[in-house]
Design a protein around this motif. Structure first.
Motif, mmCIF file in Angstrom:
data_model
loop_
_atom_site.group_PDB
_atom_site.id
_atom_site.type_symbol
_atom_site.label_atom_id
_atom_site.label_comp_id
_atom_site.label_asym_id
_atom_site.label_seq_id
_atom_site.Cartn_x
_atom_site.Cartn_y
_atom_site.Cartn_z
ATOM 1 N N LYS A 151 0.986 -6.826 -2.533
ATOM 2 C CA LYS A 151 1.208 -6.196 -3.745
ATOM 3 C C LYS A 151 0.548 -4.685 -3.761
ATOM 4 N N ALA A 152 -0.514 -4.725 -2.862
ATOM 5 C CA ALA A 152 -1.130 -3.332 -2.752
ATOM 6 C C ALA A 152 -0.189 -2.342 -2.089
ATOM 7 N N TYR A 153 0.564 -2.997 -0.921
ATOM 8 C CA TYR A 153 1.230 -2.173 -0.069
ATOM 9 C C TYR A 153 2.471 -1.625 -0.940
ATOM 10 N N VAL A 154 3.054 -2.442 -1.598
ATOM 11 C CA VAL A 154 4.180 -2.173 -2.611
ATOM 12 C C VAL A 154 3.679 -0.927 -3.591
ATOM 13 N N GLN A 155 2.517 -0.938 -4.116
ATOM 14 C CA GLN A 155 2.091 -0.252 -4.887
ATOM 15 C C GLN A 155 1.798 1.136 -4.271
ATOM 16 N N SER A 156 1.437 1.170 -3.214
ATOM 17 C CA SER A 156 0.879 2.243 -2.365
ATOM 18 C C SER A 156 2.116 3.173 -2.084
ATOM 19 N N ARG A 157 3.532 2.337 -1.723
ATOM 20 C CA ARG A 157 4.407 2.961 -1.499
ATOM 21 C C ARG A 157 5.160 3.533 -2.836
ATOM 22 N N SER A 158 4.729 2.892 -4.156
ATOM 23 C CA SER A 158 5.187 3.592 -4.973
ATOM 24 C C SER A 158 4.540 4.737 -5.514
ATOM 25 N N PHE A 159 3.353 4.800 -5.356
ATOM 26 C CA PHE A 159 2.477 6.010 -5.388
ATOM 27 C C PHE A 159 2.908 7.268 -4.664
ATOM 28 N N ASP A 160 3.284 6.690 -3.267
ATOM 29 C CA ASP A 160 3.970 7.915 -2.496
ATOM 30 C C ASP A 160 5.142 8.559 -3.060
ATOM 31 N N GLN A 161 5.958 7.474 -3.711
ATOM 32 C CA GLN A 161 7.283 8.211 -4.292
ATOM 33 C C GLN A 161 7.015 9.096 -5.646
ATOM 34 N N VAL A 162 6.075 8.464 -6.416
ATOM 35 C CA VAL A 162 5.399 9.496 -7.604
ATOM 36 C C VAL A 162 5.139 10.621 -7.295
ATOM 37 N N MET A 163 4.129 10.730 -6.077
ATOM 38 C CA MET A 163 3.569 12.047 -5.580
ATOM 39 C C MET A 163 4.651 12.905 -5.046
ATOM 40 N N LEU A 164 5.578 12.241 -4.577
ATOM 41 C CA LEU A 164 6.771 13.213 -4.040
ATOM 42 C C LEU A 164 7.536 13.732 -5.227
ATOM 43 N N LEU A 165 7.561 13.189 -6.197
ATOM 44 C CA LEU A 165 8.414 13.589 -7.458
ATOM 45 C C LEU A 165 7.448 14.552 -8.222
ATOM 46 N N SER A 166 6.131 14.165 -8.365
ATOM 47 C CA SER A 166 5.126 15.112 -8.905
ATOM 48 C C SER A 166 5.326 16.437 -8.442
#
Length: 331
Positions: A151-166
């Motif tokens: 779950k931490a891996y999935v969440q980390s990937r999600s934060f990477d995506q959010v960071m790119l969009l930010s």
């Protein structure tokens, strides 16, 4: 007591005579007695040990040490389990905020629970642990730690995506439908978002998916402007509903629809800049008078358009936006 000269005899059935029975030597007799003594002693010891440890529950020093070590390890495992459960609760809160706040702000789809909580298929990964874990505490802790890592891996990937969009926040601000689709000084709101009486079928109620804006002049031809940067997804005609309409995809989860148009000046696939004229107000389709039906669609759901644009925008400010789009047209 038998004397040395005493002899024992046994009948020989073949010769019908008595044969002398040979007596074992003193050494053999002594060895046999010693063996019997040892066997009986061991039997008595085992029986006594069984009675002491299993019947009377008297624990040996070695057993006391083993039990002490066992209690210490179970205590450590319980502490690890509690920490893992605390980490799991914190991660679940992070996932909730990620889905409802971070990803939502940037128009990203939520990560489904079956992806966040996906387990490991195939062969049982924990069979070797279960064989040695009678209480099941160790197996539970290992399984929970593996789940948290996934779950931490999935969440980390999600934060990477959010960071790119930010990093594209400025672009998003221009793509969101944040200006009125018409010059508000020239129109009035004829109908709002939500449940209303159907204007054609007077005795029926329906859900109005947008807002209706009518020209104060009552004339067709009022210019209609795209409310955010985007790409024309569809230009069509729906005789029984929208009439002539334009659907624009702004990205970041946003789409807008402009309906009952007299004419459209854009084509499918055309890139648009906020404030660029795309059509003229008309009275086509299922309409009772000249007006613009304007919709905002976010993440596949219709939302109230007035929550996105400022209807009190000053005419000069609105004109500046329109003029800016004319200066830098997009192909």
């Amino acid at each position: 007591m038998r004397k040395k000269s005493d002899k024992e005899y046994i009948l020989n059935r073949e010769t019908l005579d008595y044969d002398v029975v040979e007596q074992p030597s003193v050494f053999k007799r002594s060895l046999k007695a010693a063996a019997a003594y040892i066997v009986s002693s061991v039997t008595v010891f085992v029986l006594a040990l069984f009675l002491i440890t299993d019947v009377f529950r008297v624990r040996t020093p070695k057993r006391l040490l083993v039990e002490r070590d066992s209690r210490e390890w179970h205590s450590k495992l319980d502490m690890v389990q509690r920490r893992l459960e605390s980490a799991s609760a914190a991660l679940e809160d992070m996932e909730r905020r990620d889905n409802t706040l971070y990803r939502s702000v940037f128009g990203m789809e939520k990560i489904p629970g079956d992806i966040r909580n996906a387990g490991y298929g195939g062969v049982d990964r924990y069979s070797n642990i279960r064989e040695r874990d009678a209480s099941g505490v160790l197996t539970s802790a290992v399984m929970l730690s593996d789940m948290l890592l996934k779950k931490a891996y999935v969440q980390s990937r999600s934060f990477d995506q959010v960071m790119l969009l930010s990093e594209r926040a400025a672009e998003m601000a221009l793509c969101a439908p944040t200006i009125p689709p018409v010059n508000y000084a020239h129109v009035r709101q004829a109908s709002g978002f939500g449940t209303r009486v159907d204007p054609v079928l007077k005795d029926r109620y329906g859900r109005h998916l947008g807002v209706d804006l009518s020209p104060k002049s009552g004339q067709q031809g009022e210019p209609i402007y795209v409310t955010g940067n985007g790409v024309v997804e569809e230009v069509g005609y729906d005789a029984g509903g929208y009439g002539r309409y334009v659907l624009v995809d702004h990205g970041f989860g946003y789409k807008t629809r402009y309906a009952h148009l007299r004419s459209a000046s854009v084509i499918k696939g055309q890139k648009l800049q906020r404030g660029q004229q795309i059509a003229e107000m008309g009275n086509t389709g299922r309409s009772t008078g000249t007006h613009l039906h304007y919709e905002v669609i976010y993440m596949g759901h219709h939302v109230n358009p007035v929550n996105y644009y400022n209807k009190d925008i000053l005419p000069e400010d609105y004109a500046a936006i329109i003029n800016s789009s004319n200066e830098k047209p997009l192909s």
